[in-house]
Structure formats: structure tokens, C-alpha cells
Design a protein around this motif. Structure first.
Motif, PDB file in Angstrom:
ATOM      1  N   GLY A 138     -13.381 -18.693   0.026  1.00  0.00           N
ATOM      2  CA  GLY A 138     -14.813 -18.447   0.192  1.00  0.00           C
ATOM      3  C   GLY A 138     -15.169 -17.504   1.325  1.00  0.00           C
ATOM      4  N   ASP A 139     -14.212 -17.226   2.237  1.00  0.00           N
ATOM      5  CA  ASP A 139     -14.472 -16.223   3.284  1.00  0.00           C
ATOM      6  C   ASP A 139     -14.598 -14.844   2.651  1.00  0.00           C
ATOM      7  OD1 ASP A 139     -14.435 -18.074   5.303  1.00  0.00           O
ATOM      8  OD2 ASP A 139     -12.385 -17.644   5.958  1.00  0.00           O
ATOM      9  N   ARG A 140     -15.272 -13.933   3.367  1.00  0.00           N
ATOM     10  CA  ARG A 140     -15.467 -12.584   2.826  1.00  0.00           C
ATOM     11  C   ARG A 140     -14.567 -11.563   3.530  1.00  0.00           C
ATOM     12  NH1 ARG A 140     -18.002 -16.497   3.527  1.00  0.00           N
ATOM     13  NH2 ARG A 140     -19.373 -15.665   5.162  1.00  0.00           N
ATOM     14  N   ILE A 141     -14.027 -10.652   2.742  1.00  0.00           N
ATOM     15  CA  ILE A 141     -13.210  -9.541   3.257  1.00  0.00           C
ATOM     16  C   ILE A 141     -13.825  -8.263   2.707  1.00  0.00           C
ATOM     17  CG2 ILE A 141     -10.929  -8.456   3.167  1.00  0.00           C
ATOM     18  CD1 ILE A 141      -9.804 -11.358   3.072  1.00  0.00           C
ATOM     19  N   ALA A 142     -14.040  -7.285   3.569  1.00  0.00           N
ATOM     20  CA  ALA A 142     -14.760  -6.074   3.161  1.00  0.00           C
ATOM     21  C   ALA A 142     -13.869  -4.836   3.290  1.00  0.00           C
ATOM     22  CB  ALA A 142     -16.015  -5.907   4.014  1.00  0.00           C
ATOM     23  N   GLY A 143     -14.231  -3.814   2.528  1.00  0.00           N
ATOM     24  CA  GLY A 143     -13.536  -2.528   2.614  1.00  0.00           C
ATOM     25  C   GLY A 143     -14.533  -1.401   2.809  1.00  0.00           C
ATOM     26  N   TYR A 144     -14.305  -0.592   3.842  1.00  0.00           N
ATOM     27  CA  TYR A 144     -15.049   0.672   4.005  1.00  0.00           C
ATOM     28  C   TYR A 144     -14.026   1.746   3.711  1.00  0.00           C
ATOM     29  CZ  TYR A 144     -18.168   4.159   6.148  1.00  0.00           C
ATOM     30  OH  TYR A 144     -18.987   5.231   6.377  1.00  0.00           O
ATOM     31  N   LEU A 145     -13.836   2.004   2.421  1.00  0.00           N
ATOM     32  CA  LEU A 145     -12.646   2.716   1.952  1.00  0.00           C
ATOM     33  C   LEU A 145     -12.987   3.743   0.892  1.00  0.00           C
ATOM     34  CD1 LEU A 145     -10.453  -0.410   1.280  1.00  0.00           C
ATOM     35  CD2 LEU A 145      -9.707   1.426   2.777  1.00  0.00           C
ATOM     36  N   SER A 146     -12.272   4.847   0.907  1.00  0.00           N
ATOM     37  CA  SER A 146     -12.358   5.745  -0.238  1.00  0.00           C
ATOM     38  C   SER A 146     -11.419   5.223  -1.329  1.00  0.00           C
ATOM     39  CB  SER A 146     -12.027   7.183   0.182  1.00  0.00           C
ATOM     40  OG  SER A 146     -10.794   7.220   0.868  1.00  0.00           O
ATOM     41  N   ASN A 147     -11.248   5.989  -2.386  1.00  0.00           N
ATOM     42  CA  ASN A 147     -10.548   5.487  -3.580  1.00  0.00           C
ATOM     43  C   ASN A 147      -9.027   5.535  -3.398  1.00  0.00           C
ATOM     44  OD1 ASN A 147     -10.282   4.536  -6.168  1.00  0.00           O
ATOM     45  ND2 ASN A 147     -10.690   6.494  -7.171  1.00  0.00           N
ATOM     46  N   ILE A 148      -8.519   4.686  -2.489  1.00  0.00           N
ATOM     47  CA  ILE A 148      -7.089   4.703  -2.152  1.00  0.00           C
ATOM     48  C   ILE A 148      -6.419   3.404  -2.608  1.00  0.00           C
ATOM     49  CG2 ILE A 148      -7.369   6.310  -0.211  1.00  0.00           C
ATOM     50  CD1 ILE A 148      -7.305   3.961   1.727  1.00  0.00           C
ATOM     51  N   PRO A 149      -5.089   3.427  -2.805  1.00  0.00           N
ATOM     52  CA  PRO A 149      -4.395   2.233  -3.327  1.00  0.00           C
ATOM     53  C   PRO A 149      -4.575   0.986  -2.464  1.00  0.00           C
ATOM     54  CG  PRO A 149      -2.952   4.158  -3.432  1.00  0.00           C
ATOM     55  CD  PRO A 149      -4.173   4.590  -2.684  1.00  0.00           C
ATOM     56  N   GLU A 150      -4.693   1.165  -1.145  1.00  0.00           N
ATOM     57  CA  GLU A 150      -4.801   0.004  -0.251  1.00  0.00           C
ATOM     58  C   GLU A 150      -6.032  -0.837  -0.552  1.00  0.00           C
ATOM     59  OE1 GLU A 150      -1.938   2.763   1.518  1.00  0.00           O
ATOM     60  OE2 GLU A 150      -3.945   3.065   0.659  1.00  0.00           O
ATOM     61  N   GLY A 151      -7.086  -0.217  -1.089  1.00  0.00           N
ATOM     62  CA  GLY A 151      -8.281  -0.976  -1.464  1.00  0.00           C
ATOM     63  C   GLY A 151      -7.997  -1.919  -2.611  1.00  0.00           C
ATOM     64  N   VAL A 152      -7.292  -1.424  -3.623  1.00  0.00           N
ATOM     65  CA  VAL A 152      -6.924  -2.256  -4.786  1.00  0.00           C
ATOM     66  C   VAL A 152      -6.059  -3.429  -4.325  1.00  0.00           C
ATOM     67  CG1 VAL A 152      -5.624  -2.268  -6.956  1.00  0.00           C
ATOM     68  CG2 VAL A 152      -7.098  -0.311  -6.399  1.00  0.00           C
ATOM     69  N   ILE A 153      -5.097  -3.129  -3.454  1.00  0.00           N
ATOM     70  CA  ILE A 153      -4.160  -4.159  -2.984  1.00  0.00           C
ATOM     71  C   ILE A 153      -4.886  -5.214  -2.148  1.00  0.00           C
ATOM     72  CG2 ILE A 153      -2.225  -4.473  -1.361  1.00  0.00           C
ATOM     73  CD1 ILE A 153      -1.294  -1.649  -2.702  1.00  0.00           C
ATOM     74  N   ALA A 154      -5.797  -4.762  -1.274  1.00  0.00           N
ATOM     75  CA  ALA A 154      -6.544  -5.708  -0.430  1.00  0.00           C
ATOM     76  C   ALA A 154      -7.449  -6.604  -1.272  1.00  0.00           C
ATOM     77  CB  ALA A 154      -7.361  -4.939   0.609  1.00  0.00           C
TER      78      ALA A 154
END
Length: 584
Positions: A138-154
Motif C-alpha cells: 500500500g505504500d507509494r513509489i513514484a518515478g520522475y522518469l523518461s521512457n527508460i527500462p528502469e521505469g518498467v523494472i521499478a
């Protein structure tokens, strides 16, 4: 009646996944469907059977439970598969079945590739990092990311510990990102040291530090190297840790299962007033809806390669991520939309042997204006499907695709939204494509068009509605007591029927036409005009790059136009544009 612009071959129909599904229903359950409309009708009349049998057909991993659908008086509280448990990440990364990958292009500067084994390894490494840092379900994790693989993985790792993922693209400024993230109090923020735009690398640390300073809940910032193996000023990020340092060779690797309706994503949708709405989507609803769309409507198969022109701030990013679950590799393109050159998208489709290209209607229109002719300049033999969304696709753009891009391609115009992290209306690879029309209502979606009184209308413009519950409707808005805001936004206009806010009509061939958002429908002298009808006329002029129509009071419509650099908007042009719009 005019002729369809494309017809599928018999071989294509025979080999499509939707044909396999119809055969599965016939062989195992004695359901016989000879055409799409009867299949669709069954899917909305018998939702228990449809969604349960599609779960079996698509081999969703998990405990299905006995409760396919629980209907409540308040439609925001109705639920699918309320007794079931699944792992979203396990279903997306099906290591026993597939050999797919993530391919990343930073414009034409460099290419990276991650195998399925590497993806799974990184997802488990991050999952363990989250647990070590006290991240709970239920905790939130955010991404300030461009379209890179690390976003998908996170995002996949967050789902694996029951956390909720939300992302913004660095196209968003600091204030826009803070407006979104501050509502949901994320504990960890993912970012990269740099982004690329039109060939130039730009540092991100100043912006990220400002975001973190304004959101007190963020405890750690995980920073990826944008350019591989080049550590770039990671020490300039406050409270930061390097992404690469978190990846272990042999991490503990458990797939953790949660309730089907456990929150997976928070997506933001801007209204005309107030802060952006924080829309929560469930893991199971997102999964089964995307599988249905990818497999049955888009015919995405193991071994395919899918690219979508998107950023991490648009729901098509979440949609693209799920394509891994159908065995397709995903191609992430990052950078300027016409950088390094307008034809680069076709260079990429040809070089990577892409089978499915998704983009926006505006992008296709821009390619048309640039007079690109890839049918003569590129080898696009692997390309089976082109998908367009974001705004209505004009008849001229349909024609452009078939005449100048590829004559034998399934052009599937689709429409839905952030609100449902999916589509209401979309394509069918077994059916003809009619110029200017979306082919079909989505399976399991009782889509209709209503007039102002709430009566169903055919071949008349009205409001797009959905008359039944479906798995990917939001499970709620963040911090919305008793779903009051949720209900008001979607269910209040037509009393318990989902009102989407699109201006649409059902055609003679049972396709759908979308005319733009109904909240942007212009109403001079009581005559309703969808903005797309004006754009369709003004965009026929080569010198008009972009345009925006707004209503001003009850009588006036003001049209803004952006012209080619050397072109001046003089009295003659204004007269020409007015006459053309008036006549047509």
C-alpha cells in the motif's frame, strides 16, 4: 455505402488469437459465434462466463476463487474476482513461457537491450531493496522518469511488494509533478541523472532536488545512469542511491500474490478545475483488461515487437509495459518526437523488425504534412498493426497510412483513457477497416451512445457511455471518502451508468466515431460541433502545423493556428480558412 479501406486475408483471420479464442469457446464450452457482434453481445450479457473463460484462455497465474463478479448498488463498489489472488509481475514476466526482452533507444544515440532473465533479476533485486527499506503493502513509489527500462523494472518491483506505482515524465515541470505526487506521499522516487531531448542531454538533478524538497514523504531517491556505464553527478542528488548498486547477481526471488483488486497504479487525470485526479487501478483488473486488448483486439503474440510513442506520464506507457505478458518484446523510444529526423520512426520499425507500432493521431497527421512516403523508402514487411489513439484519427490519415505507409496493415484506431487504463472501443484483426471509424466496441464493455435525455441513439452524435461494470474501472480515487468524487465524475450524469466525456456516434457498420471530448464540444447557437470536425478541415492546409478551437460565450468559436515558420496569417488566409470551414 463506401467500401472498407482494408480487408484481412483468410490466412490472417485463421491465425489470429481472437479466432483461437472463438475455437476455444466452441471446443471446450460449446459456445458458437459466427461473427463478432454475437461474441460481443454474449460478453456483455454474460460477464461471469466471459471473464472467467478469458482468464482460463489467457492462462492467468493465480488462485481464481469462486466470485467472478460481485454487483453492488453503487457501481464504484462492484468488484471482479474478489476472492482471487495474483502476482501482477509474475503474470507479466512469464519466465517459463517466453524469451522476450526490453529494447531501449535514446533517439539514435545508443541502444540497450535487457533479456527476460536480466529483467526478472532486476525486479527481484529492487523488491528486496524495498523490503529492506521498510516499504509495506500500500505504500507509494513514484518515478520522475523518461521512457527508460528502469521505469518498467521499478513499477514491476513495486507491484511485487504490494506498493503502488505512479510516474510522471520529465516533460512535466517541477510544479506539475509536485501537484501530482504530493497528493499520494510517495516514500521512494526513481529518476535518472539525465534526459535526452532533440539530441541534447540535460541534467536532471536541480529539478529532482526541488521536487524532493517540496514532498517531505520522499525518503530516498534512486538514480539511474541515462548513458550506460557513465556515472554522471549522482552525488548531486539529495538522499540518493545508484540504481546499478541495488542490482544483485542472485537476489531472493519470490513472487508475492495479492488480492485481485489490490491497487497497482495511481494515474493522474487533469480536469478543468482543481488538482489532477489521482485514479487508483487494481492489479488484476489492469492485467485481465490489457491481456484482452493485446491478445484479442491487437493480436499481439509471443515473438512480436511492440513500440508505442509514449512517455511515462501517459497511460499508454502502462499499456505498453503489459505487452511483455503476451510474450512480446517492448521497444522503448526516448527523446524528441521527430529527433534525430522525422523518418527515424520508420528506420526503427525496419531495423528492429517491429510488428506493432502505436502512436497518436497527431503524429500520423504530422508525418502526412511532412509528405513522408515510407511505402517506397523503408522495408516494413514485419509491421502487421498500426494503432492510433490520443484524439480522433481523420479519414485523411486513414488514407495516408494505406497509400503512403503500408497497404496491408491492420490500422486500429482505439479510444479509452487514463480513467480505465484501457479502451472502450478498438480494433478487430478479423474485420474490415472503414475509413474514419473505430472498428468495434471492446469485448466485455457494454458501450453505447446516449443523447442528453439518456436515450440510446444510432448514427447520431451523443455521449459515449458504458452500461456495465468492467474489471479495469478504477478501484477508487486516492483520499476520496466513500468514492464521492469518483461517483460524481463518472456515474452522476446518467444515474449509475459510466459517462466517459467523449462525443461519439455509432455508424451503419456498427463502428464508432469519436468527435473529441464532450466537455470541449462547441455549442454555437445550440448546434453541437466536435472540435475534431473543425480540425479536420483546417488541417487540410499544408502550412497549418497545429490548431486549437475554443468556444467564447455562446456565439463565438475562436480558432488559433500555428503556421510554418515563414508563413504570415494575413487577411487573405483568414478569409480562405473561414470559407473552407463554413462550406465543409
Amino acid at each position: 455505402m463506401h467500401n472498407p479501406i482494408w480487408l484481412p486475408s483468410k490466412e490472417r483471420i485463421r491465425n489470429s488469437i481472437i479466432s483461437d479464442f472463438i475455437k476455444f469457446l466452441s471446443d471446450h464450452h460449446d459456445y458458437k459465434f459466427d461473427e463478432y457482434h454475437s461474441l460481443w453481445k454474449w460478453s456483455v450479457d454474460m460477464p461471469h462466463e466471459f471473464w472467467e473463460l478469458f482468464w482460463d484462455f489467457s492462462k492467468i497465474i493465480g488462485q481464481k476463487g469462486n466470485e467472478v463478479f460481485t454487483k453492488e448498488k453503487d457501481p464504484t463498489k462492484s468488484r471482479f474476482f474478489s476472492g482471487s489472488k495474483i502476482s501482477f509481475a509474475e503474470n507479466i514476466l512469464r519466465e517459463e513461457e517466453f524469451d522476450n526482452k526490453i529494447i531501449f533507444w535514446a533517439e539514435d544515440k545508443f541502444r540497450r537491450e535487457l533479456s527476460l532473465e536480466q529483467i526478472i533479476n532486476q525486479v527481484h533485486s529492487l523488491s528486496n531493496f524495498f523490503i529492506e527499506n521498510g516499504i509495506k503493502s500500500g505504500d507509494r513509489i513514484a518515478g520522475y522518469l523518461s521512457n527508460i527500462p528502469e521505469g518498467v523494472i521499478a513499477a514491476l518491483a513495486a507491484s511485487n511488494v504490494g506498493a503502488i506505482w505512479s510516474s510522471c515524465s520529465p516533460d512535466f515541470g517541477v510544479d506539475s509533478s509536485v501537484d501530482r505526487f504530493i497528493q499520494i506521499s510517495p516514500k521512494i522516487l526513481f529518476t535518472s541523472d539525465q534526459v535526452i531531448q532533440n539530441g541534447e542531454l540535460e541534467e536532471l538533478n536541480t529539478r529532482v532536488n526541488e521536487i524532493v524538497s517540496k514532498i517531505p514523504s520522499i525518503e530516498k531517491v534512486v538514480v539511474s545512469n541515462y548513458v550506460p556505464a557513465k556515472s554522471k553527478n549522482l552525488d548531486k542528488f539529495n538522499n540518493s542511491v545508484s540504481f546499478s548498486e541495488l542490482i544483485k547477481e542472485k537476489p531472493v526471488n519470490n513472487w508475492n500474490r495479492f488480492d485481485f483488486n489490490h491497487p497497482l497504479y495511481i494515474l493522474f487525470s487533469s480536469g478543468t478545475t482543481g488538482p489532477p485526479k489521482s485514479i487508483m487501478h487494481g492489479s488484476g483488473g489492469t492485467l485481465i483488461q490489457h491481456f484482452k486488448e493485446h491478445k484479442l483486439h491487437c493480436d499481439i503474440k509471443p515473438g512480436d515487437k511492440v513500440i508505442y510513442n509514449t512517455s511515462s506520464g501517459w497511460m499508454m506507457w502502462n499499456w505498453l509495459l503489459s505487452c511483455l505478458g503476451s510474450g512480446a518484446s517492448i521497444v522503448l523510444f526516448d527523446g524528441g518526437i521527430f529527433s534525430p529526423r522525422p523518418k527515424f520512426i520508420f528506420d526503427l520499425i525496419s531495423q528492429e523488425e517491429i510488428t506493432f507500432w502505436g502512436t497518436s493521431a497527431k503524429y500520423i497527421e504530422a508525418l502526412e504534412k511532412l509528405k513522408l512516403n515510407p511505402i517506397n523508402t523503408h522495408n516494413l514487411e514485419n509491421l502487421r498493426t498500426i494503432s492510433s489513439t490520443g484524439s480522433p484519427l481523420s479519414e485523411e490519415s486513414f488514407k495516408y497510412i494505406y497509400e503512403k505507409v503500408k497497404s496491408d496493415v491492420h490500422l486500429t484506431s482505439i479510444s479509452g483513457g487514463t480513467d480505465i487504463v484501457g479502451c472502450f472501443v478498438q480494433g478487430n484483426p478479423n474485420m474490415p477497416v472503414w475509413s474514419g471509424e473505430i472498428q468495434v466496441k471492446g469485448l466485455g464493455m457494454d458501450v453505447d451512445v446516449f443523447n442528453e435525455n439518456g436515450d440510446s441513439v444510432k448514427e447520431t452524435q451523443g455521449e459515449l457511455v458504458c452500461k456495465n461494470n468492467f474489471p479495469s474501472q478504477p478501484i477508487g480515487f486516492w483520499n476520496d471518502n466513500d468514492n464521492k468524487n469518483y461517483y460524481k465524475n463518472y456515474y452522476s450524469k446518467y444515474n449509475n451508468i459510466w459517462h466517459h466525456g467523449d462525443f461519439a456516434s455509432v455508424t451503419k457498420s456498427l463502428g464508432i466515431k469519436i468527435f473529441g471530448r464532450s466537455d470541449t464540444t462547441l455549442n454555437p447557437r445550440g448546434i453541437r460541433i466536435g472540435t475534431s470536425e473543425i480540425y479536420r478541415q483546417i488541417n487540410q492546409f499544408d502550412e497549418v502545423i497545429d490548431s486549437l478551437a475554443i468556444s467564447y460565450g455562446d456565439e463565438r468559436i475562436i480558432l488559433f493556428v500555428k503556421l510554418l515558420e515563414k508563413q504570415k496569417l494575413d487577411a487573405d488566409l483568414i478569409k480562405k480558412y473561414k470559407n473552407h470551414i463554413k462550406q465543409n
